[in-house]
Design a protein around this motif. Structure first.
Motif, PDB file in Angstrom:
ATOM      1  N   THR A   6       4.426  24.050 -17.779  1.00 63.43           N
ATOM      2  CA  THR A   6       5.792  24.212 -17.275  1.00 63.43           C
ATOM      3  C   THR A   6       6.029  23.415 -15.999  1.00 63.43           C
ATOM      4  N   TYR A   7       5.039  23.383 -15.128  1.00 67.19           N
ATOM      5  CA  TYR A   7       5.187  22.760 -13.814  1.00 67.19           C
ATOM      6  C   TYR A   7       4.180  21.631 -13.622  1.00 67.19           C
ATOM      7  N   LYS A   8       4.586  20.640 -12.862  1.00 70.24           N
ATOM      8  CA  LYS A   8       3.712  19.512 -12.529  1.00 70.24           C
ATOM      9  C   LYS A   8       3.406  19.463 -11.035  1.00 70.24           C
ATOM     10  N   SER A   9       4.038  20.379 -10.286  1.00 74.16           N
ATOM     11  CA  SER A   9       3.852  20.405  -8.841  1.00 74.16           C
ATOM     12  C   SER A   9       4.244  21.786  -8.321  1.00 74.16           C
ATOM     13  N   MET A  10       3.602  22.206  -7.247  1.00 69.67           N
ATOM     14  CA  MET A  10       4.000  23.451  -6.607  1.00 69.67           C
ATOM     15  C   MET A  10       5.341  23.279  -5.888  1.00 69.67           C
ATOM     16  N   ASN A  11       5.835  22.044  -5.829  1.00 71.71           N
ATOM     17  CA  ASN A  11       7.141  21.763  -5.226  1.00 71.71           C
ATOM     18  C   ASN A  11       8.265  21.783  -6.256  1.00 71.71           C
ATOM     19  N   ASP A  12       7.932  21.974  -7.534  1.00 72.97           N
ATOM     20  CA  ASP A  12       8.957  22.019  -8.577  1.00 72.97           C
ATOM     21  C   ASP A  12       9.906  23.188  -8.343  1.00 72.97           C
ATOM     22  N   LYS A  13      11.152  23.004  -8.749  1.00 74.04           N
ATOM     23  CA  LYS A  13      12.164  24.058  -8.619  1.00 74.04           C
ATOM     24  C   LYS A  13      11.677  25.311  -9.349  1.00 74.04           C
ATOM     25  N   ASP A  14      11.827  26.454  -8.711  1.00 66.92           N
ATOM     26  CA  ASP A  14      11.482  27.766  -9.258  1.00 66.92           C
ATOM     27  C   ASP A  14       9.986  27.964  -9.487  1.00 66.92           C
ATOM     28  N   PHE A  15       9.133  27.092  -8.928  1.00 67.87           N
ATOM     29  CA  PHE A  15       7.690  27.268  -9.119  1.00 67.87           C
ATOM     30  C   PHE A  15       7.231  28.552  -8.445  1.00 67.87           C
ATOM     31  N   GLN A  21       0.833  -1.209   0.000  1.00 67.44           N
ATOM     32  CA  GLN A  21       0.000   0.000   0.000  1.00 67.44           C
ATOM     33  C   GLN A  21       0.870   1.262   0.000  1.00 67.44           C
ATOM     34  N   ASP A  22       1.970   1.231   0.743  1.00 67.24           N
ATOM     35  CA  ASP A  22       2.894   2.370   0.757  1.00 67.24           C
ATOM     36  C   ASP A  22       3.481   2.617  -0.625  1.00 67.24           C
ATOM     37  N   VAL A  23       3.845   1.543  -1.313  1.00 65.57           N
ATOM     38  CA  VAL A  23       4.418   1.664  -2.658  1.00 65.57           C
ATOM     39  C   VAL A  23       3.388   2.272  -3.601  1.00 65.57           C
ATOM     40  N   GLU A  24       2.154   1.794  -3.546  1.00 68.39           N
ATOM     41  CA  GLU A  24       1.097   2.319  -4.416  1.00 68.39           C
ATOM     42  C   GLU A  24       0.813   3.784  -4.107  1.00 68.39           C
ATOM     43  N   TRP A  25       0.806   4.155  -2.837  1.00 70.58           N
ATOM     44  CA  TRP A  25       0.578   5.550  -2.449  1.00 70.58           C
ATOM     45  C   TRP A  25       1.681   6.436  -3.030  1.00 70.58           C
ATOM     46  N   GLU A  26       2.912   5.978  -2.935  1.00 71.98           N
ATOM     47  CA  GLU A  26       4.042   6.757  -3.450  1.00 71.98           C
ATOM     48  C   GLU A  26       3.965   6.906  -4.964  1.00 71.98           C
ATOM     49  N   LYS A  27       3.505   5.875  -5.655  1.00 71.73           N
ATOM     50  CA  LYS A  27       3.368   5.949  -7.112  1.00 71.73           C
ATOM     51  C   LYS A  27       2.398   7.043  -7.528  1.00 71.73           C
ATOM     52  N   GLY A  28       1.410   7.322  -6.716  1.00 72.94           N
ATOM     53  CA  GLY A  28       0.409   8.321  -7.041  1.00 72.94           C
ATOM     54  C   GLY A  28       0.778   9.736  -6.616  1.00 72.94           C
ATOM     55  N   LYS A  29       1.961   9.917  -6.076  1.00 74.14           N
ATOM     56  CA  LYS A  29       2.369  11.216  -5.553  1.00 74.14           C
ATOM     57  C   LYS A  29       2.337  12.302  -6.625  1.00 74.14           C
ATOM     58  N   SER A  30       2.895  12.043  -7.781  1.00 71.30           N
ATOM     59  CA  SER A  30       2.946  13.085  -8.816  1.00 71.30           C
ATOM     60  C   SER A  30       1.542  13.455  -9.293  1.00 71.30           C
ATOM     61  N   ASP A  31       0.640  12.482  -9.370  1.00 68.06           N
ATOM     62  CA  ASP A  31      -0.748  12.777  -9.751  1.00 68.06           C
ATOM     63  C   ASP A  31      -1.417  13.670  -8.713  1.00 68.06           C
ATOM     64  N   ARG A  32      -1.196  13.369  -7.431  1.00 74.00           N
ATOM     65  CA  ARG A  32      -1.797  14.172  -6.362  1.00 74.00           C
ATOM     66  C   ARG A  32      -1.237  15.590  -6.372  1.00 74.00           C
ATOM     67  N   GLU A  33       0.063  15.719  -6.626  1.00 74.98           N
ATOM     68  CA  GLU A  33       0.670  17.050  -6.659  1.00 74.98           C
ATOM     69  C   GLU A  33       0.145  17.877  -7.833  1.00 74.98           C
ATOM     70  N   LEU A  34      -0.066  17.252  -8.989  1.00 72.54           N
ATOM     71  CA  LEU A  34      -0.606  17.967 -10.140  1.00 72.54           C
ATOM     72  C   LEU A  34      -2.051  18.400  -9.864  1.00 72.54           C
ATOM     73  N   ILE A  35      -2.823  17.545  -9.221  1.00 74.02           N
ATOM     74  CA  ILE A  35      -4.199  17.898  -8.855  1.00 74.02           C
ATOM     75  C   ILE A  35      -4.199  19.086  -7.903  1.00 74.02           C
ATOM     76  N   GLN A  36      -3.296  19.090  -6.949  1.00 78.82           N
ATOM     77  CA  GLN A  36      -3.192  20.200  -5.999  1.00 78.82           C
ATOM     78  C   GLN A  36      -2.848  21.499  -6.732  1.00 78.82           C
ATOM     79  N   LEU A  37      -1.910  21.434  -7.670  1.00 76.18           N
ATOM     80  CA  LEU A  37      -1.539  22.606  -8.461  1.00 76.18           C
ATOM     81  C   LEU A  37      -2.735  23.115  -9.261  1.00 76.18           C
ATOM     82  N   ARG A  38      -3.426  22.213  -9.934  1.00 77.23           N
ATOM     83  CA  ARG A  38      -4.587  22.615 -10.737  1.00 77.23           C
ATOM     84  C   ARG A  38      -5.695  23.222  -9.875  1.00 77.23           C
ATOM     85  N   ASN A  39      -5.936  22.639  -8.713  1.00 76.42           N
ATOM     86  CA  ASN A  39      -6.966  23.176  -7.824  1.00 76.42           C
ATOM     87  C   ASN A  39      -6.639  24.601  -7.396  1.00 76.42           C
TER      88      ASN A  39
END
Length: 96
Positions: free
Chosen positions: A80-89, A26-44
């Motif tokens: 340009t960005y996929k996450s608010m954690n991206d460098k220089d975001f 479950q931890d591995v699956e959660w980690e795999k979805g991290k980039s999707d969750r970060e992009l959703i957060q950025l879009r929201n």
């Protein structure tokens, strides 16, 4: 994360090997979805900023070029960005 125990009716019980493996999976699956969750957060957040200025797009309002550019920059930010954690975001600055 290290899994060793669980609580059952207030009693600390050792996890079985199968339970540990399932939790680790479950931890591995959660980690795999991290980039999707970060992009959703950025879009929201981007959508919230756009919604604050939607009234400017009404037919009876003349939107300045600065505001048009700001809104376009918000719409384009995920190119340009996929996450608010991206460098220089940074979200674009609102016009004055």
């Amino acid at each position: 994360m290290s899994y060793t125990h669980k609580m059952v009716d207030g009693v600390k019980v050792n996890l079985t090997d199968a339970e540990i493996k399932e939790l680790q999976s479950q931890d591995v699956e959660w980690e795999k979805g991290k980039s999707d969750r970060e992009l959703i957060q950025l879009r929201n957040q981007r959508n919230n900023l756009l919604a604050e200025t939607d009234w400017m797009a009404n037919s009876d309002v003349t939107m300045s070029t600065a505001w048009k550019n700001y809104r376009q920059a918000l719409r384009d930010i995920t190119k340009t960005y996929k996450s608010m954690n991206d460098k220089d975001f940074k979200f674009p600055d609102k016009p004055k």
